[in-house]
Enzyme design. Structure first.
Site, PDB file in Angstrom:
ATOM      1  N   CYS A  83      14.461 -10.107  -3.396  1.00  0.00           N
ATOM      2  CA  CYS A  83      14.783  -9.717  -4.772  1.00  0.00           C
ATOM      3  C   CYS A  83      13.589  -9.098  -5.480  1.00  0.00           C
ATOM      4  O   CYS A  83      13.053  -9.668  -6.442  1.00  0.00           O
ATOM      5  CB  CYS A  83      15.321 -10.924  -5.537  1.00  0.00           C
ATOM      6  SG  CYS A  83      16.852 -11.474  -4.807  1.00  0.00           S
TER       7      CYS A  83
ATOM      8  N   TYR B 174       0.813  -1.232   0.000  1.00  0.00           N
ATOM      9  CA  TYR B 174       0.000   0.000   0.000  1.00  0.00           C
ATOM     10  C   TYR B 174       0.837   1.267   0.000  1.00  0.00           C
ATOM     11  O   TYR B 174       0.304   2.336   0.308  1.00  0.00           O
ATOM     12  CB  TYR B 174      -0.851   0.088   1.282  1.00  0.00           C
ATOM     13  CG  TYR B 174      -1.617  -1.099   1.732  1.00  0.00           C
ATOM     14  CD1 TYR B 174      -2.704  -1.573   0.990  1.00  0.00           C
ATOM     15  CD2 TYR B 174      -1.322  -1.723   2.941  1.00  0.00           C
ATOM     16  CE1 TYR B 174      -3.457  -2.644   1.461  1.00  0.00           C
ATOM     17  CE2 TYR B 174      -2.071  -2.786   3.411  1.00  0.00           C
ATOM     18  CZ  TYR B 174      -3.132  -3.246   2.657  1.00  0.00           C
ATOM     19  OH  TYR B 174      -3.875  -4.283   3.133  1.00  0.00           O
TER      20      TYR B 174
END
Ligand code: PLP
Length: 440
Positions: free
Chosen positions: A365, A337
């Site tokens: 990653c 968010y």
């Protein structure tokens, strides 16, 4: 939450600390939560580790209840399990007399495991499966908040077949913009949640005649991290109007579930205060003569929790990166968010040191694995510790094993002591449910 964050300069570390009485910087011990040094917890259980302050959570529940009591509105609190579902946290709220709001069989069983009586559990959610409903009804669940006409039929059929009666509320979608992040708003007409107001009166009357159902009332929940009373005022005004209309049509309406969603101050935005909320509630629904219920999650648990992490290294490239041993698989809110979390050094010396801009990232990653951008922070040596603040809600519950990272441990601070409440997941546990077919 990018679209609702206050603009202007970010708060200083001192401001973050001053706004959180549960935290204190001790000259020798460093950052303490409810007077327990976070360093002592990290020394004992390693990092990353969730740390929750029972006193803070207890005080927030008490403040909410006191605000309603001051308005002469008795309210039954059903803690929203989804916000933080450690058994120890559920048990804490149970011990304080709260029930549970659940959205899955797993949450139901967790609440039961923590000793919460089935009668004190409310079942919400847009897609409850037949198997989940059967088990919840057989166990004697207190109330089901139905979210569609289709679900009402399903509940009636299941309950009648089992010779049981489901206590049912209809979740009304009031078509109100909660003014929060699009991903956590739930009360707009085109959100998947609830039943449109126009459909409620005929459905309520129909459901009341169905076998296996006793209609109890109306529920509304318009979203999460709501910072203003105004969307609530609109929603509760509509709910009150609906209850009056249903009663005028001869229906029995005993309860009103006000949902949850009360927002907290993550940055420097003022959180919703229980007093303002309760005063608004009295204006809109006082005198309705209903059993009032509420389902707060974040408000009760977020400020009491931190995610304690260690610095793996500082990387100097085009920017300065502080790389932590915690990552988006632990605390997903920033990646999901763009949520803003305060970050404080745990060491007292680091707290006093000169600060410069840094991106705080995890080792996963993904470019999205970033906790903060251009945050003014001191230089950290490898092994230095930081606390990500207000991580007690929608933190551990959203953790994943992405990048084969075991889930972090969790510790509860209470009465000046600390205790492990969830062991760190082992690497072996990552594959214990997997089967390798014999191919060669
Ligand atoms: C039905 C329902 N009740 C209660 C809550 C708890 O919300 P919050 O943690 O914002 O109080 C939610 C979460 O969005 C929910 O969907």
């Amino acid at each position: 939450m990018a679209d609702i964050l206050p603009t202007g300069p970010e708060p200083e570390l001192e401001d973050l600390l001053a706004a959180r009485p549960q935290l204190r910087m001790h000259g020798q011990d460093g950052l303490c939560l409810e007077d327990v040094p976070l360093n002592a917890i990290a020394d004992r259980y390693g990092t990353p580790v969730w740390v929750y302050g029972a006193g803070t959570m207890r005080a927030r529940l008490a403040a909410l209840r006191a605000a309603f009591a001051a308005e002469a509105l008795p309210v039954d609190i059903h803690y929203a399990v989804k916000a933080n579902d450690h058994l120890a946290i559920l048990n804490l709220f149970r011990s304080l007399g709260a029930g549970a709001d659940i959205v899955s069989l797993g949450e139901f069983l967790r609440a039961r495991q923590a000793g919460i009586a089935p009668a004190d559990i409310v079942y919400s959610g847009v897609g409850k499966s037949a198997a989940e409903l059967e088990m919840a009804l057989a166990a004697g669940i207190g109330q089901i908040n139905a979210e569609s006409a289709e679900e009402v039929e399903m509940i009636s059929a299941i309950a009648a077949r089992a010779g049981l009666t489901a206590c049912l509320a209809l979740r009304m979608n009031p078509d109100v913009d909660a003014g929060t992040h699009a991903k956590i708003t739930t009360g707009l007409a085109d959100n998947k949640f609830g039943i449109a107001a126009a459909e409620i009166p005929p459905l309520y009357a129909h459901a009341a005649r169905l076998p296996g159902i006793r209609m109890t009332g109306i529920a509304v929940h318009i979203g999460s991290q709501i910072l203003s009373t105004e969307p609530y005022r609109l929603a509760y005004g509509k709910a009150a109007g609906m209850i009056r209309a249903l009663r005028a049509a001869g229906q029995t309406v005993d309860s009103l579930d006000l949902g949850g969603g009360l927002g907290i101050g993550y940055r420097d935005e003022p959180g919703l205060t229980p007093r303002a909320f309760a005063a608004m509630a009295r204006q809109e629904i006082g005198g309705l003569d209903v059993r009032l219920m509420m389902e707060p999650g974040r408000f009760l648990t977020a400020p009491g929790g931190v995610l304690l992490a260690s610095v793996i290294l500082e990387k100097r490239a085009a920017k300065r990166f502080v790389v932590l041993d915690a990552a988006m698989n632990d605390l997903m809110r920033p990646a999901m968010y763009e949520a803003w979390h305060g970050i404080l050094p745990v060491g007292a010396a680091a707290f006093q040191s000169p600060r410069g801009p840094a991106d705080v990232v995890g080792p996963v990653c993904e470019t999205a694995d970033i906790f903060a951008q251009d945050r003014a922070l001191p230089e950290f040596k490898p092994g230095a510790r930081v606390a990500l603040l207000d991580a007690g809600a929608y933190g551990a519950v959203m953790s994943s094993n992405y990048n084969a990272r075991p889930r972090a441990a969790a510790v509860l601070v209470h009465g000046g002591q600390f205790q492990l409440i969830t062991r760190r997941q082992s690497h072996e546990a990552l594959w214990e449910d997997e089967i390798i077919p014999a191919l060669d």
